[in-house]
Design a protein around this motif. Structure first.
Motif, PDB file in Angstrom:
ATOM      1  N   VAL A 119       0.834  -1.207   0.000  1.00  0.00           N
ATOM      2  CA  VAL A 119       0.000   0.000   0.000  1.00  0.00           C
ATOM      3  C   VAL A 119       0.866   1.254   0.000  1.00  0.00           C
ATOM      4  N   ILE A 120       1.898   1.262   0.820  1.00  0.00           N
ATOM      5  CA  ILE A 120       2.811   2.411   0.880  1.00  0.00           C
ATOM      6  C   ILE A 120       3.481   2.631  -0.474  1.00  0.00           C
ATOM      7  N   ARG A 121       3.866   1.550  -1.112  1.00  0.00           N
ATOM      8  CA  ARG A 121       4.492   1.610  -2.441  1.00  0.00           C
ATOM      9  C   ARG A 121       3.563   2.282  -3.446  1.00  0.00           C
ATOM     10  N   GLY A 122       2.287   1.927  -3.382  1.00  0.00           N
ATOM     11  CA  GLY A 122       1.324   2.512  -4.304  1.00  0.00           C
ATOM     12  C   GLY A 122       1.122   3.995  -4.081  1.00  0.00           C
ATOM     13  N   ILE A 123       1.070   4.391  -2.823  1.00  0.00           N
ATOM     14  CA  ILE A 123       0.939   5.819  -2.496  1.00  0.00           C
ATOM     15  C   ILE A 123       2.125   6.590  -3.066  1.00  0.00           C
ATOM     16  N   ASN A 124       3.330   6.091  -2.804  1.00  0.00           N
ATOM     17  CA  ASN A 124       4.533   6.775  -3.275  1.00  0.00           C
ATOM     18  C   ASN A 124       4.592   6.858  -4.800  1.00  0.00           C
ATOM     19  N   ALA A 125       4.256   5.755  -5.473  1.00  0.00           N
ATOM     20  CA  ALA A 125       4.309   5.737  -6.934  1.00  0.00           C
ATOM     21  C   ALA A 125       3.311   6.731  -7.525  1.00  0.00           C
ATOM     22  N   SER A 126       2.111   6.764  -6.964  1.00  0.00           N
ATOM     23  CA  SER A 126       1.090   7.696  -7.456  1.00  0.00           C
ATOM     24  C   SER A 126       1.539   9.137  -7.280  1.00  0.00           C
ATOM     25  N   ILE A 147      15.426  10.779  -5.802  1.00  0.00           N
ATOM     26  CA  ILE A 147      14.281  10.733  -4.887  1.00  0.00           C
ATOM     27  C   ILE A 147      14.811  10.727  -3.458  1.00  0.00           C
ATOM     28  N   ASN A 148      14.225  11.593  -2.644  1.00  0.00           N
ATOM     29  CA  ASN A 148      14.545  11.604  -1.220  1.00  0.00           C
ATOM     30  C   ASN A 148      13.423  10.951  -0.433  1.00  0.00           C
ATOM     31  N   LYS A 149      13.771  10.490   0.751  1.00  0.00           N
ATOM     32  CA  LYS A 149      12.742  10.031   1.675  1.00  0.00           C
ATOM     33  C   LYS A 149      12.020  11.242   2.256  1.00  0.00           C
ATOM     34  N   GLN A 150      10.953  10.997   2.964  1.00  0.00           N
ATOM     35  CA  GLN A 150      10.109  12.083   3.469  1.00  0.00           C
ATOM     36  C   GLN A 150      10.894  13.073   4.321  1.00  0.00           C
ATOM     37  N   ASP A 151      11.872  12.575   5.087  1.00  0.00           N
ATOM     38  CA  ASP A 151      12.635  13.459   5.970  1.00  0.00           C
ATOM     39  C   ASP A 151      13.745  14.206   5.254  1.00  0.00           C
ATOM     40  N   GLY A 152      13.841  14.033   3.938  1.00  0.00           N
ATOM     41  CA  GLY A 152      14.835  14.758   3.150  1.00  0.00           C
ATOM     42  C   GLY A 152      16.132  14.009   2.916  1.00  0.00           C
ATOM     43  N   THR A 153      16.303  12.874   3.561  1.00  0.00           N
ATOM     44  CA  THR A 153      17.528  12.111   3.345  1.00  0.00           C
ATOM     45  C   THR A 153      17.497  11.462   1.957  1.00  0.00           C
ATOM     46  N   ALA A 157      19.820   8.111  -6.106  1.00  0.00           N
ATOM     47  CA  ALA A 157      20.590   9.137  -6.808  1.00  0.00           C
ATOM     48  C   ALA A 157      20.039   9.339  -8.216  1.00  0.00           C
ATOM     49  N   GLU A 158      20.490  10.370  -8.871  1.00  0.00           N
ATOM     50  CA  GLU A 158      20.073  10.678 -10.235  1.00  0.00           C
ATOM     51  C   GLU A 158      20.209   9.445 -11.141  1.00  0.00           C
ATOM     52  N   GLY A 159      19.100   9.047 -11.752  1.00  0.00           N
ATOM     53  CA  GLY A 159      19.118   7.921 -12.677  1.00  0.00           C
ATOM     54  C   GLY A 159      19.075   6.547 -12.039  1.00  0.00           C
ATOM     55  N   GLU A 160      19.218   6.479 -10.719  1.00  0.00           N
ATOM     56  CA  GLU A 160      19.202   5.185 -10.027  1.00  0.00           C
ATOM     57  C   GLU A 160      17.748   4.706  -9.854  1.00  0.00           C
ATOM     58  N   THR A 161      17.528   3.406 -10.003  1.00  0.00           N
ATOM     59  CA  THR A 161      16.193   2.853  -9.810  1.00  0.00           C
ATOM     60  C   THR A 161      16.175   1.942  -8.582  1.00  0.00           C
ATOM     61  N   ALA A 219       9.855  -4.257  -1.994  1.00  0.00           N
ATOM     62  CA  ALA A 219       9.061  -5.270  -1.299  1.00  0.00           C
ATOM     63  C   ALA A 219       8.937  -4.997   0.193  1.00  0.00           C
ATOM     64  N   THR A 220       9.849  -4.206   0.730  1.00  0.00           N
ATOM     65  CA  THR A 220       9.825  -3.917   2.173  1.00  0.00           C
ATOM     66  C   THR A 220       9.603  -2.434   2.464  1.00  0.00           C
ATOM     67  N   MET A 221       9.129  -1.674   1.499  1.00  0.00           N
ATOM     68  CA  MET A 221       9.014  -0.226   1.642  1.00  0.00           C
ATOM     69  C   MET A 221       8.169   0.159   2.857  1.00  0.00           C
ATOM     70  N   ASN A 222       8.750   0.988   3.717  1.00  0.00           N
ATOM     71  CA  ASN A 222       8.053   1.401   4.950  1.00  0.00           C
ATOM     72  C   ASN A 222       8.207   2.900   5.206  1.00  0.00           C
ATOM     73  N   PHE A 223       8.367   3.676   4.142  1.00  0.00           N
ATOM     74  CA  PHE A 223       8.561   5.120   4.281  1.00  0.00           C
ATOM     75  C   PHE A 223       7.859   5.846   3.153  1.00  0.00           C
ATOM     76  N   TYR A 224       7.486   7.104   3.421  1.00  0.00           N
ATOM     77  CA  TYR A 224       6.969   7.985   2.379  1.00  0.00           C
ATOM     78  C   TYR A 224       8.139   8.669   1.687  1.00  0.00           C
ATOM     79  N   VAL A 225       7.908   9.053   0.451  1.00  0.00           N
ATOM     80  CA  VAL A 225       8.901   9.869  -0.248  1.00  0.00           C
ATOM     81  C   VAL A 225       8.688  11.335   0.116  1.00  0.00           C
ATOM     82  N   GLU A 226       9.682  12.138  -0.179  1.00  0.00           N
ATOM     83  CA  GLU A 226       9.645  13.561   0.150  1.00  0.00           C
ATOM     84  C   GLU A 226       8.468  14.238  -0.546  1.00  0.00           C
ATOM     85  N   GLY A 227       7.747  15.050   0.214  1.00  0.00           N
ATOM     86  CA  GLY A 227       6.623  15.784  -0.331  1.00  0.00           C
ATOM     87  C   GLY A 227       5.278  15.290   0.172  1.00  0.00           C
ATOM     88  N   ILE A 228       5.215  14.041   0.627  1.00  0.00           N
ATOM     89  CA  ILE A 228       3.969  13.521   1.173  1.00  0.00           C
ATOM     90  C   ILE A 228       3.866  13.940   2.642  1.00  0.00           C
TER      91      ILE A 228
END
Length: 357
Positions: A163-170, A321-327, A331-335, A342-351
């Motif tokens: 669910v967290i993954r879907g929120i971040n991707a959207s 892409i940074n995590k929500q806390d800005g860390t 990196a640029e171009g990294e996927t 599969a274990t994502m437990n954080f929001y990305v920056e901006g949420i």
């Protein structure tokens, strides 16, 4: 002598009938659903897959299902009963069935189990899921273009990685085309509860959302969007009939090919435990038809995004892409690799807001 011949002929007939009965034995396949098959979402689409198995194999298979099974001890009892009733393959179709599936599988080593969206495996337990986040990138892209309030509402079920993954991707896809976009999230702590889902949609609209997304299983949010004159996306199935004016597109789960292939493997004796995580390319995730409300240029860019995902030239999580806390995260171009996703437990920056614990 005549009596002996008669007895021998009778015995041969019995053996022959027994052989015919054995040849006509059906492969029994069971399905356990967390919601009703009439939810027109998650469980509905799994049941469409079950029906596809019946259509593919005809009288060679016998399928059964139990709907609205709570995650926990109840599901363990249902799985046990299926195994005792002769099922050779059992699909358990919700994340919360993970431990019950493992527990029951230990008691029935000759039965094959397939658990959807989990990560625990055994010799007779496989896992499978779809890359729903790919579909959420496509609808997030559309939402970012279409929102007039710059606010997207998201109804979330449980705070698990899927669910967290879907929120971040959207959010990332919407943000890429609309730097001012915001995402409001309401957690309902259920997969299927039309009342709670409707209340969540109403609350999001009151917070300014003019487009609704969801990771829950009923069309209640679509119905509210239709009533309130805003926009929404179908989840798991098309849902167009519940919001003919509201619906922009949809993420459709297509389980049929996987269910047919795994049933065939059991019948052939070639089934092996493994992990399947397929997406748009493989057809497990489909994007519903675009509404005429979506401008032609947005339809074209959304199609290009989908095509890029299929070709492997575009990834939903590509840095920077940074995590929500800005860390820094990517990196640029990294996927992102599959292990992290599969274990994502954080929001990305901006949420905004926190992930419930």
């Amino acid at each position: 002598m005549k009596l002996l011949k008669t007895l021998m002929a009778g015995a041969a007939l019995v053996v022959g009938l027994g052989g015919m009965a054995h040849a006509q034995d059906k492969t029994k396949v069971g399905f356990v659903y967390v919601g009703p098959v009439g939810d027109f979402g998650w469980s509905y689409e799994h049941d469409q897959g079950r029906k596809a198995v019946e259509e593919a194999f005809g009288d060679k298979v016998e399928t059964t299902f139990v709907e609205s099974v709570p995650e926990g001890a109840d599901s363990e009892r249902v799985m046990t009963q299926m195994a005792l009733s002769g099922a050779k393959l059992i699909f358990t179709t919700s994340f919360g069935y993970m431990d019950p599936t493992i527990n029951v599988a230990k008691k029935f080593p000759d039965v094959k189990f397939e658990h959807a969206t989990g990560y625990k495996q055994a010799d007779n337990v496989s896992t499978y899921s779809a890359r729903f986040y790919e579909g959420r990138s496509v609808i997030g892209h559309i939402a970012g273009h279409m929102t007039e309030t710059d606010t997207i509402g998201y109804i979330a079920s449980f705070p698990i990685p899927e669910v967290i993954r879907g929120i971040n991707a959207s959010y990332l896809a919407a943000k890429a085309v609309n730097p001012d976009v915001k995402m409001k999230i309401v957690w309902v702590y259920t997969w299927f509860d039309p009342g709670k889902e409707a209340d969540a949609a109403t609350a999001l609209i009151e917070q300014g959302a003019d487009i609704i997304m969801q990771h829950t299983d009923s069309p209640a949010a679509m119905t509210i969007a239709e009533e309130k004159g805003i926009l929404a996306f179908g989840q798991a199935s098309d849902m167009k009939q519940f919001g003919p004016n509201a619906r922009l597109s949809s993420i459709i789960d297509n389980w049929a090919p996987y269910y047919i292939a795994r049933t065939q493997a059991v019948m052939d004796g070639t089934w092996e435990s493994g992990n399947t995580w397929d997406g748009i390319k493989e057809g497990m995730v489909e994007i519903g038809e675009f509404s005429d409300k979506i401008p032609a240029d947005v339809q074209a860019s959304a199609t290009a995004l989908k095509d890029g995902i299929v070709a492997g030239t575009t990834h939903s999580f590509t840095g920077p892409i940074n995590k929500q806390d800005g860390t820094p995260w990517l990196a640029e171009g990294e996927t992102a690799d599959d292990g992290t996703l599969a274990t994502m437990n954080f929001y990305v920056e901006g949420i905004e807001g926190e992930i419930p614990q």
